[in-house]
Write an enzyme that holds these catalytic residues in place. Structure first.
Site, mmCIF file in Angstrom:
data_model
loop_
_atom_site.group_PDB
_atom_site.id
_atom_site.type_symbol
_atom_site.label_atom_id
_atom_site.label_comp_id
_atom_site.label_asym_id
_atom_site.label_seq_id
_atom_site.Cartn_x
_atom_site.Cartn_y
_atom_site.Cartn_z
ATOM 1 C CB ALA A 41 9.233 -12.234 -17.971
ATOM 2 C CG HIS A 76 -0.381 0.289 2.520
ATOM 3 N ND1 HIS A 76 -0.477 1.569 3.062
ATOM 4 C CD2 HIS A 76 0.536 -0.632 3.210
ATOM 5 C CE1 HIS A 76 0.156 1.632 4.322
ATOM 6 N NE2 HIS A 76 0.574 0.271 4.320
#
Length: 178
Positions: free
Chosen positions: A144, A86
């Site tokens: 990736a 967050h």
């Protein structure tokens, strides 16, 4: 920005992804918008945040806390297994793919680091880990499977574990992405 345009700000960015991505971001923006209501009306925000957590985090497998700072136009490609702390800050028009973790790390003294700050138009590949107080510059591409533990300059392409710069691209004008 109106309430409706705020909660749908990522809708068109995800037109080629999935309804799951659109729904997740719609619920994310709704939970954020409801928290911005005057204090007397925040009672509405509590059940909305609970519903968001149940649907998006537990059922859909996309962990983006409602108070995360994310710019408009976030695109989720196959968002399953996505974890974003967050305290992470993500700029506008970014792409995040499946099984990616973005957050802080536990330091040797037992405290936790700050979270990554990701610039605008950053493309993050699948299975990427970005941890610690790193800065990712605008227009960067994270390949990736990369593990990013150091700053990434703007316009860089990075790959590997630990991630390393393999190329710096020509700067991209923001107008081309608008």
């Amino acid at each position: 920005m109106s309430f409706v345009s705020y909660i749908f700000q990522d809708w068109s960015a995800n037109q080629d992804t999935s309804f799951k991505s659109r729904l997740s971001l719609f619920l994310f923006r709704t939970a954020q918008a409801l928290q911005g209501l005057p204090t007397i009306f925040r009672v509405i925000a509590l059940p909305a945040r609970f519903i968001y957590q149940i649907l998006v985090e537990w059922i859909l497998g996309i962990e983006i806390p409602w108070d995360t700072q994310i710019g408009p136009g976030l695109q989720l490609q196959h968002g399953h297994g996505l974890v974003i702390n967050h305290q992470t800050v993500i700029g506008k028009d970014c792409i995040v793919r499946n099984s990616t973790t973005i957050g802080n790390k536990k330091l040797a003294d037992g405290t936790y680091s700050a979270c990554p700050k990701i610039g605008d138009r950053v493309d993050i590949g699948a299975h990427v880990v970005i941890i610690g107080a790193v800065l990712i510059g605008d227009n960067a591409i994270i390949g990736a499977g990369s593990i990013v533990i150091k700053d990434v300059p703007s316009n860089a392409i990075v790959v590997g574990n630990p991630a390393r710069v393999i190329r710096i691209q020509e700067p991209v004008e923001e107008a081309k992405h608008a």
